[in-house]
Design a protein around this motif. Sequence first.
Motif, short mmCIF file in Angstrom:
data_model
loop_
_atom_site.label_atom_id
_atom_site.label_comp_id
_atom_site.label_asym_id
_atom_site.label_seq_id
_atom_site.Cartn_x
_atom_site.Cartn_y
_atom_site.Cartn_z
N PRO A 32 0.89 -1.20 0.09
CA PRO A 32 -0.19 0.07 -0.11
C PRO A 32 0.81 1.39 -0.08
CG PRO A 32 -0.66 -1.59 1.74
CD PRO A 32 0.55 -1.96 1.18
N ALA A 33 0.41 2.24 -0.59
CA ALA A 33 1.17 3.60 -0.88
C ALA A 33 0.73 4.30 0.35
CB ALA A 33 0.81 4.32 -2.08
N GLY A 34 1.78 4.96 0.84
CA GLY A 34 2.06 5.86 2.09
C GLY A 34 2.86 6.80 2.20
N GLU A 35 2.79 7.88 3.13
CA GLU A 35 3.70 8.89 3.15
C GLU A 35 3.78 9.51 4.72
OE1 GLU A 35 3.95 11.36 -1.32
OE2 GLU A 35 2.15 11.75 0.09
N TYR A 36 5.14 9.96 4.83
CA TYR A 36 5.11 10.78 6.12
C TYR A 36 5.42 12.14 5.55
CZ TYR A 36 6.31 6.67 9.33
OH TYR A 36 6.37 5.55 9.85
N GLU A 37 5.20 13.08 6.49
CA GLU A 37 5.59 14.41 6.48
C GLU A 37 7.18 14.64 7.06
OE1 GLU A 37 3.02 17.20 8.28
OE2 GLU A 37 1.15 16.24 7.14
N PHE B 225 2.36 9.52 9.62
CA PHE B 225 2.17 8.74 8.28
C PHE B 225 0.72 8.59 8.24
CE2 PHE B 225 1.16 4.42 6.82
CZ PHE B 225 2.10 4.40 5.83
N SER B 226 0.40 8.58 6.72
CA SER B 226 -0.94 8.26 6.22
C SER B 226 -0.78 7.53 5.01
CB SER B 226 -1.61 9.62 5.96
OG SER B 226 -1.08 10.49 5.12
N PHE B 227 -1.89 6.56 4.70
CA PHE B 227 -1.99 5.90 3.39
C PHE B 227 -2.46 6.95 2.27
CE2 PHE B 227 -1.98 2.42 6.53
CZ PHE B 227 -0.95 1.47 5.94
N THR B 228 -2.06 6.73 0.94
CA THR B 228 -2.35 7.58 0.09
C THR B 228 -2.72 6.69 -1.19
OG1 THR B 228 -0.06 7.68 -0.80
CG2 THR B 228 -0.54 9.28 0.91
N GLU B 229 -3.17 7.27 -2.29
CA GLU B 229 -3.71 6.53 -3.57
C GLU B 229 -2.39 5.78 -4.03
OE1 GLU B 229 -5.57 7.66 -7.99
OE2 GLU B 229 -5.19 9.14 -6.34
N GLN B 230 -2.77 4.52 -4.50
CA GLN B 230 -1.87 3.58 -5.09
C GLN B 230 -1.15 4.25 -6.45
OE1 GLN B 230 -1.11 1.04 -3.04
NE2 GLN B 230 0.33 -0.14 -4.02
N THR B 231 0.21 4.30 -6.49
CA THR B 231 0.69 4.68 -7.75
C THR B 231 1.86 3.81 -8.36
OG1 THR B 231 2.41 6.13 -6.55
CG2 THR B 231 0.48 7.25 -7.29
N PRO B 232 1.62 2.70 -8.61
CA PRO B 232 2.38 1.60 -9.19
C PRO B 232 3.36 2.02 -10.48
CG PRO B 232 0.17 1.27 -10.07
CD PRO B 232 -0.05 2.11 -8.94
N VAL B 233 4.35 1.48 -10.25
CA VAL B 233 5.59 2.36 -11.27
C VAL B 233 5.29 1.44 -12.59
CG1 VAL B 233 8.14 2.17 -11.89
CG2 VAL B 233 7.17 2.66 -9.56
N HIS B 234 5.22 1.92 -13.73
CA HIS B 234 5.41 1.45 -14.98
C HIS B 234 6.44 0.60 -15.35
CE1 HIS B 234 5.09 1.21 -19.47
NE2 HIS B 234 3.65 1.36 -19.29
N TRP B 235 6.38 -0.49 -16.06
CA TRP B 235 7.49 -1.52 -16.09
C TRP B 235 8.38 -0.85 -16.95
CZ3 TRP B 235 9.38 -3.07 -21.19
CH2 TRP B 235 8.62 -2.37 -22.29
N THR B 236 8.54 0.17 -17.94
CA THR B 236 9.44 0.74 -18.56
C THR B 236 10.59 1.37 -17.74
OG1 THR B 236 8.18 2.90 -18.92
CG2 THR B 236 8.16 1.24 -20.67
#
Length: 459
Positions: free
Chosen positions: A28-33, A49-60
């Motif tokens: 799961p995506a997440g971020e700290y300040e 810390f809080s969970f954020t929207e998933q941003t999967p990395v493109h295969w390239t």
Amino acid sequence: MKFLKVPHAFVLIYGIVILAFLMSYIIPAGEYERYENENGVTVVDETSFSFTEQTPVHWTEIFKVVPAGMIDAASIIFLIFIIGGAFGMINGTGAIEAGINKIVSLLKDREIILIPLTMLIFSFGGATFGMAESTLIFIPMGIILARSLGMDAMTGMAMVALGAASGFAGGFMNIFTVGVAQEIAGLPLFSGMFYRIIIQIVFVAIASFFVYRYGKNVQRDKTKSYVYALEQNAEQESYDFKRFTIRHSFVLGIILIGFIFIIYGVVQGWSTGTDLAAIFLAMGILSGFAGGNNANNIAEDFIKGAKEVTFGALIVGLARCILLILEDGTIIDTVIYAVSSVLEGFPATVAAVGMFFTQFVINFFIPSGSGQAATTIPLMAPIGDIVGVPRQSVVLAFQMGDGLSNYLFPTSAILMAGLSIAKIPYEKWLRFVWPVMLTWIIACSLFMVISLLIGYGPF
């Protein structure tokens, strides 16, 4: 055996890059300040810390990230190249080798002074210019010297190798390990050096005790040698000590002045990466001319020195790719959150010692100091922020874990090359070195605890 062979460090790190890419779809995506503390270092706000929207990395990105990582780590990569080239110019004068040979030849009949002093000299090589591959040229000298004292090849190998290891692990001015780690951790270069000097001296004292005791046992009874069969078949050899000249003394004087200037800069807080590279470059050029080399020879020595650090420089850029993938997938903070949540249940001292053991084990798989720093410090530094381990202590855990295990694990090319030169089987070396290593490990654990108790900070 082939099935136990560890992959090349580049293969292993690129494999982690691909794993990080895959994890961007799973974790799961997440971020700290983050904010700047009183020392100007950007640190994690452990409560944010809080969970954020998933941003999967493109295969390239697994291909595009390699040049991006090299560019992102360019300042460190070129710092390594410049300082490697500077030491190439210094080594091209022969002053360091001649100086060591001169001291050793003067004390060759006084082993109670010779052994600890020789190990202390090699430790300063490890602590300043990361003496590793260059120890190999001194191993034959150490062995011949040890045999002339009635000792054996194990004693000679240990004098050189463990001396350099003591300094490499202390690393008060080792740009290839401590310098890289501090740069990544956001700490002033070579800050906290006085505590690391104390650590280095303790490491040398421990190693000297074991080497001297073993050597004296062999001196009294040849059958006590762990390589008795090797000694029975050893041919009588001689070592041609290089003549120490007035030019060599000028070169060593320039080096001494340069290091004093660097230490002064660190204490004053103005020794940045650019300052450091400039000082080393000036040391190299001036040493080259003082040593009697012409401009063309100096340029060739610079290129030779830079070539020798290519592996370490490039692996820093490759390891940076892991960080970029984790950041692009917004999962690095989730990993930090998960690990720190486990460690928060323990006292900070326990977490600090755990970091040391983690780095110690990782060095089995990534036996490159600069590569290990670039791979682990981006995670370890913010974890330290959260669990109460100062970043200087995080770097300390790395440098000790990396430096000492280089002379324990068979994945270390330097160790295996040295044993090959000395004709010492690895299992015989392991029998000799394990008490030294165990004592070092205990000392490291104590140094980690002390670093927290004294609030080991940037300076």
